[in-house]
Motif scaffolding. Structure first.
Motif, PDB file in Angstrom:
ATOM      1  N   LEU A 134     -44.411  30.500  72.623  1.00  0.00           N
ATOM      2  CA  LEU A 134     -43.882  30.904  73.187  1.00  0.00           C
ATOM      3  C   LEU A 134     -42.125  31.183  72.768  1.00  0.00           C
ATOM      4  O   LEU A 134     -41.838  29.554  72.439  1.00  0.00           O
ATOM      5  CB  LEU A 134     -44.527  30.457  74.978  1.00  0.00           C
ATOM      6  CG  LEU A 134     -45.659  30.113  75.054  1.00  0.00           C
ATOM      7  CD1 LEU A 134     -45.563  29.688  76.738  1.00  0.00           C
ATOM      8  CD2 LEU A 134     -46.301  31.484  75.745  1.00  0.00           C
ATOM      9  N   SER A 135     -41.602  31.821  73.832  1.00  0.00           N
ATOM     10  CA  SER A 135     -39.960  32.277  73.273  1.00  0.00           C
ATOM     11  C   SER A 135     -39.152  31.330  74.768  1.00  0.00           C
ATOM     12  O   SER A 135     -40.244  31.025  75.592  1.00  0.00           O
ATOM     13  CB  SER A 135     -39.433  33.299  73.494  1.00  0.00           C
ATOM     14  OG  SER A 135     -39.919  33.838  74.439  1.00  0.00           O
ATOM     15  N   GLY A 136     -38.236  31.516  74.011  1.00  0.00           N
ATOM     16  CA  GLY A 136     -37.673  30.463  75.577  1.00  0.00           C
ATOM     17  C   GLY A 136     -37.630  31.165  77.103  1.00  0.00           C
ATOM     18  O   GLY A 136     -37.279  30.727  78.238  1.00  0.00           O
ATOM     19  N   GLY A 137     -37.418  32.583  76.220  1.00  0.00           N
ATOM     20  CA  GLY A 137     -37.905  33.322  77.812  1.00  0.00           C
ATOM     21  C   GLY A 137     -38.754  33.155  78.576  1.00  0.00           C
ATOM     22  O   GLY A 137     -39.511  32.708  79.876  1.00  0.00           O
ATOM     23  N   ALA A 163     -30.179  26.350  78.190  1.00  0.00           N
ATOM     24  CA  ALA A 163     -31.004  26.688  76.612  1.00  0.00           C
ATOM     25  C   ALA A 163     -31.326  27.751  75.911  1.00  0.00           C
ATOM     26  O   ALA A 163     -31.808  28.127  74.606  1.00  0.00           O
ATOM     27  CB  ALA A 163     -32.309  25.533  77.189  1.00  0.00           C
ATOM     28  N   LEU A 164     -31.325  29.291  76.454  1.00  0.00           N
ATOM     29  CA  LEU A 164     -31.237  30.660  75.929  1.00  0.00           C
ATOM     30  C   LEU A 164     -30.097  31.517  75.972  1.00  0.00           C
ATOM     31  O   LEU A 164     -28.846  30.692  75.621  1.00  0.00           O
ATOM     32  CB  LEU A 164     -31.419  31.076  76.909  1.00  0.00           C
ATOM     33  CG  LEU A 164     -32.943  31.295  77.588  1.00  0.00           C
ATOM     34  CD1 LEU A 164     -33.238  32.253  78.960  1.00  0.00           C
ATOM     35  CD2 LEU A 164     -33.984  30.793  76.985  1.00  0.00           C
ATOM     36  N   ASP A 165     -30.030  31.713  74.219  1.00  0.00           N
ATOM     37  CA  ASP A 165     -28.773  32.312  73.493  1.00  0.00           C
ATOM     38  C   ASP A 165     -28.164  33.260  74.478  1.00  0.00           C
ATOM     39  O   ASP A 165     -28.795  33.944  75.326  1.00  0.00           O
ATOM     40  CB  ASP A 165     -29.673  33.294  72.505  1.00  0.00           C
ATOM     41  CG  ASP A 165     -30.441  34.207  72.341  1.00  0.00           C
ATOM     42  OD1 ASP A 165     -30.354  34.647  73.475  1.00  0.00           O
ATOM     43  OD2 ASP A 165     -31.343  34.251  71.969  1.00  0.00           O
ATOM     44  N   LYS A 166     -27.256  34.036  73.933  1.00  0.00           N
ATOM     45  CA  LYS A 166     -26.701  34.627  75.761  1.00  0.00           C
ATOM     46  C   LYS A 166     -27.513  36.088  75.637  1.00  0.00           C
ATOM     47  O   LYS A 166     -27.416  36.573  76.938  1.00  0.00           O
ATOM     48  CB  LYS A 166     -25.590  35.131  74.193  1.00  0.00           C
ATOM     49  CG  LYS A 166     -24.235  35.529  75.555  1.00  0.00           C
ATOM     50  CD  LYS A 166     -22.748  36.367  75.071  1.00  0.00           C
ATOM     51  CE  LYS A 166     -22.229  36.806  75.820  1.00  0.00           C
ATOM     52  NZ  LYS A 166     -22.980  38.391  76.337  1.00  0.00           N
ATOM     53  N   ASN A 167     -27.813  36.574  74.499  1.00  0.00           N
ATOM     54  CA  ASN A 167     -28.471  38.067  75.141  1.00  0.00           C
ATOM     55  C   ASN A 167     -29.800  37.713  75.839  1.00  0.00           C
ATOM     56  O   ASN A 167     -29.912  38.434  76.851  1.00  0.00           O
ATOM     57  CB  ASN A 167     -28.828  38.827  73.899  1.00  0.00           C
ATOM     58  CG  ASN A 167     -28.081  39.417  73.015  1.00  0.00           C
ATOM     59  OD1 ASN A 167     -27.022  39.463  73.947  1.00  0.00           O
ATOM     60  ND2 ASN A 167     -28.131  39.327  72.049  1.00  0.00           N
ATOM     61  N   PHE A 174     -31.182  38.736  85.635  1.00  0.00           N
ATOM     62  CA  PHE A 174     -31.422  39.515  85.942  1.00  0.00           C
ATOM     63  C   PHE A 174     -32.915  39.562  86.973  1.00  0.00           C
ATOM     64  O   PHE A 174     -33.320  40.102  87.742  1.00  0.00           O
ATOM     65  CB  PHE A 174     -31.115  41.112  85.466  1.00  0.00           C
ATOM     66  CG  PHE A 174     -29.336  41.074  85.469  1.00  0.00           C
ATOM     67  CD1 PHE A 174     -29.087  41.665  86.502  1.00  0.00           C
ATOM     68  CD2 PHE A 174     -28.810  41.053  84.136  1.00  0.00           C
ATOM     69  CE1 PHE A 174     -27.766  41.847  86.549  1.00  0.00           C
ATOM     70  CE2 PHE A 174     -27.572  41.836  84.601  1.00  0.00           C
ATOM     71  CZ  PHE A 174     -26.719  41.857  85.274  1.00  0.00           C
ATOM     72  N   TRP A 175     -33.336  38.950  85.716  1.00  0.00           N
ATOM     73  CA  TRP A 175     -35.527  39.051  86.042  1.00  0.00           C
ATOM     74  C   TRP A 175     -35.278  37.909  86.948  1.00  0.00           C
ATOM     75  O   TRP A 175     -36.383  38.130  88.230  1.00  0.00           O
ATOM     76  CB  TRP A 175     -36.201  38.983  85.080  1.00  0.00           C
ATOM     77  CG  TRP A 175     -37.107  38.255  85.056  1.00  0.00           C
ATOM     78  CD1 TRP A 175     -38.060  39.454  84.823  1.00  0.00           C
ATOM     79  CD2 TRP A 175     -37.950  37.031  85.755  1.00  0.00           C
ATOM     80  NE1 TRP A 175     -39.567  38.406  85.072  1.00  0.00           N
ATOM     81  CE2 TRP A 175     -39.547  36.965  85.809  1.00  0.00           C
ATOM     82  CE3 TRP A 175     -37.542  35.487  85.603  1.00  0.00           C
ATOM     83  CZ2 TRP A 175     -40.108  36.408  86.026  1.00  0.00           C
ATOM     84  CZ3 TRP A 175     -38.566  35.081  85.866  1.00  0.00           C
ATOM     85  CH2 TRP A 175     -39.803  35.281  85.948  1.00  0.00           C
ATOM     86  N   ILE A 176     -34.796  36.320  87.679  1.00  0.00           N
ATOM     87  CA  ILE A 176     -35.324  35.766  88.166  1.00  0.00           C
ATOM     88  C   ILE A 176     -34.229  36.448  89.384  1.00  0.00           C
ATOM     89  O   ILE A 176     -34.980  36.506  90.250  1.00  0.00           O
ATOM     90  CB  ILE A 176     -34.111  34.522  88.040  1.00  0.00           C
ATOM     91  CG1 ILE A 176     -34.514  34.299  86.703  1.00  0.00           C
ATOM     92  CG2 ILE A 176     -34.022  33.603  88.930  1.00  0.00           C
ATOM     93  CD1 ILE A 176     -34.326  32.768  86.422  1.00  0.00           C
ATOM     94  N   LYS A 177     -33.471  37.152  89.242  1.00  0.00           N
ATOM     95  CA  LYS A 177     -33.159  37.615  90.357  1.00  0.00           C
ATOM     96  C   LYS A 177     -33.456  38.470  91.609  1.00  0.00           C
ATOM     97  O   LYS A 177     -33.858  38.749  92.901  1.00  0.00           O
ATOM     98  CB  LYS A 177     -32.071  38.274  90.972  1.00  0.00           C
ATOM     99  CG  LYS A 177     -30.751  39.002  91.910  1.00  0.00           C
ATOM    100  CD  LYS A 177     -30.760  38.117  92.942  1.00  0.00           C
ATOM    101  CE  LYS A 177     -30.045  38.038  94.403  1.00  0.00           C
ATOM    102  NZ  LYS A 177     -29.891  37.209  95.686  1.00  0.00           N
ATOM    103  N   GLU A 178     -33.979  39.160  90.786  1.00  0.00           N
ATOM    104  CA  GLU A 178     -35.183  40.708  91.020  1.00  0.00           C
ATOM    105  C   GLU A 178     -36.390  39.965  91.906  1.00  0.00           C
ATOM    106  O   GLU A 178     -36.985  40.014  92.806  1.00  0.00           O
ATOM    107  CB  GLU A 178     -35.601  41.488  89.875  1.00  0.00           C
ATOM    108  CG  GLU A 178     -34.373  42.605  89.704  1.00  0.00           C
ATOM    109  CD  GLU A 178     -34.034  42.861  91.160  1.00  0.00           C
ATOM    110  OE1 GLU A 178     -35.115  43.811  91.733  1.00  0.00           O
ATOM    111  OE2 GLU A 178     -32.999  43.231  91.468  1.00  0.00           O
ATOM    112  N   LEU A 179     -36.742  38.648  90.717  1.00  0.00           N
ATOM    113  CA  LEU A 179     -38.248  37.765  91.301  1.00  0.00           C
ATOM    114  C   LEU A 179     -37.553  37.771  92.404  1.00  0.00           C
ATOM    115  O   LEU A 179     -38.306  37.024  93.707  1.00  0.00           O
ATOM    116  CB  LEU A 179     -38.208  36.965  90.035  1.00  0.00           C
ATOM    117  CG  LEU A 179     -40.146  36.485  90.429  1.00  0.00           C
ATOM    118  CD1 LEU A 179     -40.999  37.092  90.890  1.00  0.00           C
ATOM    119  CD2 LEU A 179     -39.857  34.931  89.928  1.00  0.00           C
ATOM    120  N   GLN A 180     -36.780  37.184  92.710  1.00  0.00           N
ATOM    121  CA  GLN A 180     -36.373  36.101  93.980  1.00  0.00           C
ATOM    122  C   GLN A 180     -36.329  36.818  94.894  1.00  0.00           C
ATOM    123  O   GLN A 180     -36.529  36.548  96.235  1.00  0.00           O
ATOM    124  CB  GLN A 180     -34.585  35.215  93.700  1.00  0.00           C
ATOM    125  CG  GLN A 180     -34.538  34.245  94.641  1.00  0.00           C
ATOM    126  CD  GLN A 180     -33.951  35.655  96.353  1.00  0.00           C
ATOM    127  OE1 GLN A 180     -33.052  36.568  95.734  1.00  0.00           O
ATOM    128  NE2 GLN A 180     -34.184  34.258  97.458  1.00  0.00           N
TER     129      GLN A 180
END
Length: 356
Positions: A134-137, A163-167, A174-180
């Motif tokens: 799995l990737s970090g994301g 722990a993730l790279d900038k991109n 944005f994904w976490i905010k949309e999920l929340q």
């Protein structure tokens, strides 16, 4: 979902006061960030809410019930750790199902919940993969799914993107905010990254040395920080020292050397007080645009021009003090020699006097 209320909360480790008498109300369904430098007490506060650290003083209420003395497993709180804490010997499915199996839920309910959680985080089809595949994301999504599958009332996230790279950080925030937003779950997010906090939060608490410096919306925190710490920690600001020359209603005049500057007044200031005026670099106007702000139109010596891609950074000298402007890059960096005189200005309401 539930409201979280922290009342006079403190935490002492031996003779070190890590969290110092903080009181906050976090509304039901709110995305609330705790922002501050390392060692300011934000993660300790999060761990007290989760029950991983005992409170020294104060209480924690969730949904109107005091949980300060409840063990972590009874708090109905989900915690996503900085390092994800995924079990490397288990595949994705078993990682997500782990907490449900500890609760001895029926197999068919476990399966239904796991598959629902996988769908929520966009990981359907990854059930048989292991951490190394799995990737970090993707690991971050599995960590979130493992928490969401337990159907917590409160979601706590401790520096989850560090722990993730900038991109990937940009994509995940944005994904976490949309999920929340889609789940409507009360969320408390700890970060030292001001960009994350400003982008994701409904409200932010800025912490420093165990105390709350300011609580407000991202716009409140950025546009009108209450003191010098918040001003300097959130973004970049020009901090100009001057003396109050006059106070007239809701504006005042500041003398900075031979220049007279107009600024919004602040309660309690009086003539001859030495004050600090803060202005964001992007609010400083250059060249012809400076003439649209006649209250603070100056002609200053330009010391440096720096190309920054989307922006051009100008540095001017204002009576021995540095004044920086950042303007959108429309034509590329102009070729200006050092000590070139340049028109500079800003609107009166673009500046504010901060508490010293």
């Amino acid at each position: 979902m539930a409201t979280v209320v922290l009342t006079n909360l403190s935490k002492t480790f031996s003779d070190f006061l890590a969290v110092d008498d903080i009181s906050i109300t976090i509304e039901e369904g709110e995305f609330f960030s705790m922002l501050g430098p390392s060692g300011c007490g934000k993660s300790t506060t999060l761990r007290m809410i989760a029950g991983f650290e005992e409170t020294s003083v104060g209480r924690i209420d969730v949904g109107g019930i005091d949980i300060s003395q409840s063990p972590p497993e009874e708090r109905e709180i989900g915690f996503v750790f900085q390092n994800y804490a995924i079990f490397p010997h288990m595949n994705v499915y078993d990682n997500i199902a782990f907490g449900l199996k500890l609760r001895k839920l029926p197999d068919n309910e476990i399966d239904a919940r796991v598959r629902d959680a996988l769908e929520q985080v966009g990981m359907t089809g990854y059930e048989n993969r292991f951490q190394t595949e799995l990737s970090g994301g993707q690991q971050q999504r599995v960590a979130l799914a493992r928490v969401l599958v337990t159907q917590p009332r409160i979601l706590l996230l401790d520096e989850p993107l560090s722990a993730l790279d900038k991109n990937l950080r940009e994509e995940m925030k944005f994904w976490i905010k949309e999920l929340q937003k889609s789940l409507g779950i009360t969320t408390i997010y700890v970060t030292h990254d001001q960009g994350e906090a400003l982008t994701m939060s409904d409200r932010i608490a800025v912490m420093n040395k165990g105390k709350i410096e300011q609580v407000g919306t991202p716009q409140d925190i950025y546009e009108r920080p209450k003191n010098q710490f918040v001003t300097e920690f959130i973004g970049e600001s020009n901090l100009l020292t001057g003396k109050v020359a006059s106070v007239e209603g809701d504006v005042c005049k500041l003398s900075i050397g031979s220049h007279l500057i107009t600024a919004p007044t602040r309660a309690g200031i009086k003539v001859a007080d030495e004050v600090t005026l803060a202005i964001r670099p992007e609010r400083v106007l250059i060249g012809d645009e400076a003439h649209t702000a006649p209250d603070n139109a100056l002609r200053l010596s330009m010391k440096d021009v720096t190309y920054q891609g989307a922006f051009i950074r100008f540095q001017m000298d204002l009576e021995g003090q540095k004044l920086v402007a950042e303007v959108p890059n429309r034509l590329g960096a102009p070729q200006l020699d050092p000590d070139t005189a340049i028109d500079v200005g800003w609107r009166t309401d673009s500046g504010w006097i901060i508490a010293r």
